[in-house]
Design a protein around this motif. Sequence first.
Motif, mmCIF file in Angstrom:
data_model
loop_
_atom_site.group_PDB
_atom_site.id
_atom_site.type_symbol
_atom_site.label_atom_id
_atom_site.label_comp_id
_atom_site.label_asym_id
_atom_site.label_seq_id
_atom_site.Cartn_x
_atom_site.Cartn_y
_atom_site.Cartn_z
ATOM 1 N N SER A 238 8.610 -16.675 -9.794
ATOM 2 C CA SER A 238 7.425 -16.199 -9.048
ATOM 3 C C SER A 238 7.719 -14.986 -8.380
ATOM 4 O O SER A 238 6.841 -13.921 -8.241
ATOM 5 N N LEU A 239 8.554 -14.609 -7.753
ATOM 6 C CA LEU A 239 9.075 -13.430 -7.191
ATOM 7 C C LEU A 239 9.256 -12.208 -8.077
ATOM 8 O O LEU A 239 8.660 -11.163 -8.003
ATOM 9 N N ALA A 240 9.819 -12.605 -9.215
ATOM 10 C CA ALA A 240 9.889 -11.555 -10.478
ATOM 11 C C ALA A 240 8.569 -11.376 -10.879
ATOM 12 O O ALA A 240 8.242 -10.038 -11.305
ATOM 13 N N TYR A 241 7.654 -12.404 -11.171
ATOM 14 C CA TYR A 241 6.479 -11.770 -11.482
ATOM 15 C C TYR A 241 5.734 -10.949 -10.448
ATOM 16 O O TYR A 241 4.832 -10.168 -10.929
ATOM 17 N N GLY A 242 5.642 -11.348 -9.312
ATOM 18 C CA GLY A 242 5.023 -10.817 -8.315
ATOM 19 C C GLY A 242 5.477 -9.218 -8.233
ATOM 20 O O GLY A 242 4.431 -8.166 -8.089
ATOM 21 N N THR A 243 6.634 -9.090 -8.419
ATOM 22 C CA THR A 243 7.356 -7.570 -8.413
ATOM 23 C C THR A 243 6.629 -6.961 -9.752
ATOM 24 O O THR A 243 6.247 -5.575 -9.531
ATOM 25 N N TYR A 244 6.681 -7.590 -10.782
ATOM 26 C CA TYR A 244 6.295 -6.970 -12.032
ATOM 27 C C TYR A 244 4.934 -6.636 -11.892
ATOM 28 O O TYR A 244 4.271 -5.516 -12.292
ATOM 29 N N LYS A 245 4.048 -7.556 -11.036
ATOM 30 C CA LYS A 245 2.666 -7.157 -11.017
ATOM 31 C C LYS A 245 2.393 -5.814 -9.604
ATOM 32 O O LYS A 245 1.290 -5.519 -9.312
ATOM 33 N N GLY A 246 3.634 -5.411 -9.100
ATOM 34 C CA GLY A 246 3.559 -4.398 -8.140
ATOM 35 C C GLY A 246 3.258 -5.009 -6.697
ATOM 36 O O GLY A 246 2.885 -4.103 -5.884
ATOM 37 N N LYS A 247 3.532 -6.138 -6.541
ATOM 38 C CA LYS A 247 3.281 -6.563 -5.007
ATOM 39 C C LYS A 247 4.507 -6.603 -4.194
ATOM 40 O O LYS A 247 5.608 -6.580 -4.876
ATOM 41 N N ALA A 248 4.187 -6.881 -2.985
ATOM 42 C CA ALA A 248 5.509 -6.798 -2.152
ATOM 43 C C ALA A 248 5.510 -8.247 -1.388
ATOM 44 O O ALA A 248 5.157 -8.492 -0.554
ATOM 45 N N LEU A 249 6.048 -9.140 -2.131
ATOM 46 C CA LEU A 249 6.196 -10.515 -1.805
ATOM 47 C C LEU A 249 7.221 -10.588 -1.022
ATOM 48 O O LEU A 249 8.421 -10.140 -1.159
ATOM 49 N N ARG A 250 6.935 -11.144 0.215
ATOM 50 C CA ARG A 250 7.790 -11.248 1.280
ATOM 51 C C ARG A 250 8.099 -12.747 1.254
ATOM 52 O O ARG A 250 7.288 -13.713 1.395
ATOM 53 N N VAL B 161 19.985 2.448 -8.452
ATOM 54 C CA VAL B 161 18.927 3.407 -9.026
ATOM 55 C C VAL B 161 18.362 4.402 -7.885
ATOM 56 O O VAL B 161 17.988 5.436 -8.658
ATOM 57 N N ASP B 162 18.141 4.049 -7.107
ATOM 58 C CA ASP B 162 17.534 4.973 -6.073
ATOM 59 C C ASP B 162 18.259 5.594 -5.305
ATOM 60 O O ASP B 162 18.384 5.437 -4.000
ATOM 61 N N LYS B 163 19.025 6.695 -6.067
ATOM 62 C CA LYS B 163 20.137 7.484 -5.555
ATOM 63 C C LYS B 163 19.593 8.537 -4.196
ATOM 64 O O LYS B 163 20.569 8.434 -3.234
ATOM 65 N N GLU B 164 18.546 8.791 -4.068
ATOM 66 C CA GLU B 164 18.074 9.611 -3.023
ATOM 67 C C GLU B 164 17.431 8.986 -1.868
ATOM 68 O O GLU B 164 16.905 9.377 -0.972
ATOM 69 N N ARG B 165 17.300 7.448 -1.971
ATOM 70 C CA ARG B 165 16.800 6.684 -0.969
ATOM 71 C C ARG B 165 15.574 6.869 -0.427
ATOM 72 O O ARG B 165 14.964 6.811 0.585
ATOM 73 N N CYS C 17 0.869 -1.276 -0.073
ATOM 74 C CA CYS C 17 0.034 -0.085 -0.171
ATOM 75 C C CYS C 17 0.755 1.226 0.120
ATOM 76 O O CYS C 17 0.443 2.523 -0.393
ATOM 77 N N ARG C 18 2.009 1.249 0.495
ATOM 78 C CA ARG C 18 3.049 2.402 0.639
ATOM 79 C C ARG C 18 3.612 2.642 -0.695
ATOM 80 O O ARG C 18 4.280 3.475 -1.032
ATOM 81 N N PHE C 19 3.692 1.564 -2.027
ATOM 82 C CA PHE C 19 4.181 1.834 -2.876
ATOM 83 C C PHE C 19 3.505 2.687 -3.732
ATOM 84 O O PHE C 19 2.059 2.540 -3.888
ATOM 85 N N SER C 20 3.993 3.785 -4.423
ATOM 86 C CA SER C 20 3.063 4.449 -5.388
ATOM 87 C C SER C 20 3.130 4.125 -6.709
ATOM 88 O O SER C 20 4.270 3.330 -7.095
ATOM 89 N N GLY C 21 2.206 4.090 -7.502
ATOM 90 C CA GLY C 21 2.315 3.801 -8.964
ATOM 91 C C GLY C 21 3.237 4.182 -9.829
ATOM 92 O O GLY C 21 3.783 3.460 -10.649
ATOM 93 N N VAL C 22 3.593 5.494 -9.737
ATOM 94 C CA VAL C 22 4.868 6.121 -10.421
ATOM 95 C C VAL C 22 6.003 5.466 -9.881
ATOM 96 O O VAL C 22 6.827 5.055 -10.819
ATOM 97 N N ASP C 23 6.391 5.184 -8.656
ATOM 98 C CA ASP C 23 7.456 4.684 -8.228
ATOM 99 C C ASP C 23 7.706 2.919 -8.829
ATOM 100 O O ASP C 23 8.759 2.774 -9.112
ATOM 101 N N VAL C 24 6.598 2.386 -8.750
ATOM 102 C CA VAL C 24 6.568 0.901 -9.199
ATOM 103 C C VAL C 24 6.927 1.077 -10.713
ATOM 104 O O VAL C 24 7.877 0.221 -11.233
ATOM 105 N N ARG C 25 6.026 1.708 -11.697
ATOM 106 C CA ARG C 25 6.569 1.919 -13.070
ATOM 107 C C ARG C 25 7.868 2.251 -13.331
ATOM 108 O O ARG C 25 8.539 1.871 -14.277
ATOM 109 N N LYS C 26 8.391 3.164 -12.660
ATOM 110 C CA LYS C 26 9.908 3.647 -12.786
ATOM 111 C C LYS C 26 10.861 2.724 -12.440
ATOM 112 O O LYS C 26 11.704 2.713 -13.063
#
Length: 127
Positions: free
Chosen positions: A104-116, A47-51, A17-26
Amino acid sequence: MNIDNILENFNDRETACRFSGVDVRKNILVGVIPYLVPILFFLPVLVDKERKSVFCKFHANQQFTWFLLTAVIELVKHIIGIIPLIGGLVYAVLALAELLIGVSLAYGTYKGKALRLPFIGDLIDIF
């Protein structure tokens, strides 16, 4: 039962829920690639230089955990793989499991999920 329903059991909804759509797409590629090539676990941090990216931080931690787990799996595969017949079978099963989990982890990430990762997904939080 489809793969999305299975993966939803491992989704950390609070973090997702804390992932922003723009952040995920970027950052989608740096979120997906290290699950398929675990040695590249540091990509989201680079990639996330500003953390500021919650998506990159979460996946960098999970990818580092996945990297350590794959190293252990590789070690076990090679030790057990020495045993004739049974070792080869165990090696093949572990290799298939490793591949399926990584995809599976890659696919979940592609879908914008936070798979733990179960049991060990909470252990590392360094990024």
